[in-house]
Design an enzyme around this catalytic site. Structure first.
Site, PDB file in Angstrom:
ATOM      1  N   ASN A   1       2.151  -5.206  -3.212  1.00  0.00           N
ATOM      2  CA  ASN A   1       0.744  -5.503  -2.937  1.00  0.00           C
ATOM      3  C   ASN A   1      -0.022  -4.211  -2.659  1.00  0.00           C
ATOM      4  O   ASN A   1       0.472  -3.338  -1.948  1.00  0.00           O
ATOM      5  CB  ASN A   1       0.688  -6.405  -1.687  1.00  0.00           C
ATOM      6  CG  ASN A   1      -0.660  -7.036  -1.426  1.00  0.00           C
ATOM      7  OD1 ASN A   1      -1.190  -7.718  -2.307  1.00  0.00           O
ATOM      8  ND2 ASN A   1      -1.206  -6.846  -0.234  1.00  0.00           N
TER       9      ASN A   1
ATOM     10  N   HIS B   1     -10.375  -5.945  -2.621  1.00  0.00           N
ATOM     11  CA  HIS B   1     -11.483  -5.808  -1.666  1.00  0.00           C
ATOM     12  C   HIS B   1     -12.590  -5.055  -2.397  1.00  0.00           C
ATOM     13  O   HIS B   1     -12.499  -3.845  -2.579  1.00  0.00           O
ATOM     14  CB  HIS B   1     -11.043  -5.007  -0.437  1.00  0.00           C
ATOM     15  CG  HIS B   1      -9.968  -5.662   0.367  1.00  0.00           C
ATOM     16  ND1 HIS B   1     -10.180  -6.823   1.078  1.00  0.00           N
ATOM     17  CD2 HIS B   1      -8.674  -5.337   0.579  1.00  0.00           C
ATOM     18  CE1 HIS B   1      -9.075  -7.173   1.701  1.00  0.00           C
ATOM     19  NE2 HIS B   1      -8.130  -6.286   1.410  1.00  0.00           N
TER      20      HIS B   1
ATOM     21  N   GLU C   1       0.796  -1.243   0.000  1.00  0.00           N
ATOM     22  CA  GLU C   1       0.000   0.000   0.000  1.00  0.00           C
ATOM     23  C   GLU C   1       0.821   1.282   0.000  1.00  0.00           C
ATOM     24  O   GLU C   1       0.547   2.194   0.774  1.00  0.00           O
ATOM     25  CB  GLU C   1      -0.951  -0.013   1.202  1.00  0.00           C
ATOM     26  CG  GLU C   1      -1.884  -1.201   1.201  1.00  0.00           C
ATOM     27  CD  GLU C   1      -2.868  -1.198   2.380  1.00  0.00           C
ATOM     28  OE1 GLU C   1      -2.683  -0.404   3.313  1.00  0.00           O
ATOM     29  OE2 GLU C   1      -3.808  -2.008   2.344  1.00  0.00           O
TER      30      GLU C   1
ATOM     31  N   GLU D   1      -6.200 -10.637  -1.449  1.00  0.00           N
ATOM     32  CA  GLU D   1      -7.055 -10.420  -0.269  1.00  0.00           C
ATOM     33  C   GLU D   1      -8.519 -10.341  -0.694  1.00  0.00           C
ATOM     34  O   GLU D   1      -9.277  -9.490  -0.233  1.00  0.00           O
ATOM     35  CB  GLU D   1      -6.647  -9.135   0.465  1.00  0.00           C
ATOM     36  CG  GLU D   1      -5.182  -9.120   0.865  1.00  0.00           C
ATOM     37  CD  GLU D   1      -4.758  -7.880   1.644  1.00  0.00           C
ATOM     38  OE1 GLU D   1      -5.626  -7.123   2.119  1.00  0.00           O
ATOM     39  OE2 GLU D   1      -3.538  -7.677   1.773  1.00  0.00           O
TER      40      GLU D   1
ATOM     41  N   ASP E   1     -12.226 -10.195  -1.224  1.00  0.00           N
ATOM     42  CA  ASP E   1     -13.546 -10.290  -0.599  1.00  0.00           C
ATOM     43  C   ASP E   1     -14.480  -9.392  -1.394  1.00  0.00           C
ATOM     44  O   ASP E   1     -14.050  -8.404  -1.982  1.00  0.00           O
ATOM     45  CB  ASP E   1     -13.547  -9.981   0.907  1.00  0.00           C
ATOM     46  CG  ASP E   1     -12.829  -8.712   1.314  1.00  0.00           C
ATOM     47  OD1 ASP E   1     -12.639  -7.819   0.467  1.00  0.00           O
ATOM     48  OD2 ASP E   1     -12.466  -8.595   2.497  1.00  0.00           O
TER      49      ASP E   1
END
Ligand code: XIL
Length: 458
Positions: free
Chosen positions: A199, A236, A158, A265, A267
């Site tokens: 990432n 996400h 990030e 990650e 979702d």
């Protein structure tokens, strides 16, 4: 003979007479029944974030062991967890997950070595060269400790701003713009066998400035030999950051830089068939990209999620499979593209039988274009097909309408960006055997090509 058996035989005979036995075909024998096994069938992994304190929950562990073949510690490898006091390292909780994974034959993704968030207090208050040294020491010590146990590291997490296409301000960024590559070099030196990823979130939509900024950094790293092996898209998804229709283009574009891409990650907030369809689409996009070699969901049951109220995962709070699970499994079982790195050298075996007829005259290849257009731009996927003989190289020329320009090309090298643009093969896709095809793509501003492409073989 029983009545039912007689009826069945009669139906089989009728089916055979009609030339079709489709009705009687069992589900494909190799359609695997778990996420991990289905992903493994195409050489990929399917993982989940794991929390060490849930390893005593038997429902949780039951699903984990049955379905997944990769794990990412959800918090246990973060800086505040592994170095709570400067130079005092604690791996107890991370090791619980690593040991569980080893016992179950699961891979481990390490998350994360350098990040502005979840820093221990001592690091939060550091700046400048002292922080740079402390960060590099952390990367070195943790990657060394897990050498041979962590397959892939999220080295930096990030580091880009949410808008504007620049870096995120942080104490690490203020140590100098080269902090990211310094972290990658330290990680490579500590564990040369681990795959090293950058990432981030909101790098899913190809048109977003943040995506382009990360893409530009990775391209720069590859061109200068900074050791980077992969890009992790957190993915996400929710209403503010929805699954974008150009997700596959993003995966393809990063992959074309010569890195693996992983969905790290995943979702997707929502429920029912809408959520299920999006899960299926994400999986299909990954399977369509050879270098998309794994997917990790960010938790097992909805109740395990960091965003539990959005019910974003594959299992409900009781551990039952949701529609999203079924869609994910089905998509994994439909995948056929093996995740192989394109060969850098052409195969050396010559054809065993010489062609029996003289090579046809003409260009020897043909090309077709599929366009995906939006208001201000487009992506084009071009399929190049060899004729009756193998081609050893090819060039496709496409004429763009006025006002259109190529901004990015993958799996080909373009000459020119406007008007008649020529796209030639790159090292690994020049050779196409007779009747076979390869694909390249490009993105552009304005309106995409409508004229028929020409293809010339060499
Ligand atoms: C989240 C965890 O899931 C939470 O348990 C924790 O409280 C905060 O961090 N991006 C990342 C992950 O890279 O590390 C974050 O994980 C989610 C967003």
């Amino acid at each position: 003979m029983s009545k039912r058996l007689r009826t069945t035989l009669a139906l089989i005979a009728a089916g055979a007479a009609a030339g079709s036995l489709t009705l009687f075909m069992a589900p494909s024998a190799d359609a695997a029944t778990t996420l991990g096994a289905s992903a493994a069938a195409s050489g990929r992994y399917f993982g989940t974030a794991v929390a060490a304190n849930k390893l005593s929950d038997s429902t949780y562990v039951g699903i984990l062991n049955r379905e997944f073949n990769s794990v990412t510690p959800e918090n246990e490898m973060k800086i505040d967890a592994t170095e709570p006091q400067q130079n005092q390292f604690t791996f107890t909780n991370a090791d619980r997950i690593v040991n569980h994974a080893a016992a179950q034959g699961m891979k481990v993704r390490g998350h994360t070595l350098a990040w502005h968030s979840q820093q221990p207090g001592w690091m939060q208050s550091m700046e400048g060269s002292a922080l740079r040294s402390a960060m590099l020491n952390h990367v070195t010590r943790v990657a060394t400790y897990y050498k041979g146990k962590v397959v892939t590291w999220d080295v930096v997490n990030e580091a880009f701003a949410d808008s504007g296409g620049g870096r995120r301000d942080s104490n690490l960024q203020r140590t100098g713009n080269d902090w990211i590559e310094a972290a990658f070099r330290a990680a490579r030196a500590a564990d040369p066998g681990a795959k090293l990823c950058y990432n981030d979130y909101n790098i899913d939509n190809w048109t977003w400035a943040k995506t382009q900024a990360v893409y530009t950094m990775v391209r720069d790293f590859k061109s200068r030999g900074v050791p980077i092996d992969c890009v992790g898209l957190q993915s996400h998804f929710n209403s503010g950051s929805p699954y974008p229709g150009n997700y596959r283009t993003t995966l393809e574009s990063f992959a074309a830089l010569g890195v693996d891409v992983q969905i790290t990650e995943l979702d997707i907030e929502g429920s029912g068939q809408t959520q299920a369809t999006t899960y299926g689409n994400v999986v299909k996009d990954c399977l369509a990209v050879a270098r998309c070699n794994g997917i990790t969901v960010w938790g097992i049951r909805d109740s395990d999620s960091w965003r539990a109220s959005g019910t974003p995962l594959l299992f409900d709070g009781s551990g039952n499979k949701k529609a999203a699970y079924t869609a994910t499994l089905d998509a994994l079982n439909g995948g056929t593209t093996p995740p192989t790195t394109p060969p850098t050298t052409p195969p050396t075996t010559p054809p065993t039988t010489p062609p029996t007829s003289p090579p046809p005259t003409g260009t020897g290849c043909s090309a077709t274009v599929t366009l995906n257009s939006w208001n201000t731009g487009f992506t084009a996927t071009v399929r190049v097909t060899a004729g009756a003989t193998q081609v050893n190289g090819w060039a496709v020329t496409l004429t763009l309408p006025s006002g259109a320009a190529v901004t990015n090309t993958w799996n080909a090298q373009n000459t020119g960006t406007t008007g008649a643009v020529r796209f030639a093969n790159v090292s690994y896709n020049g050779r196409i055997s007779a009747g076979s095809s390869t694909e390249f793509g490009f993105q552009g501003t304005g309106t995409g090509p409508t004229a028929t492409p020409t293809c010339v073989a060499s």
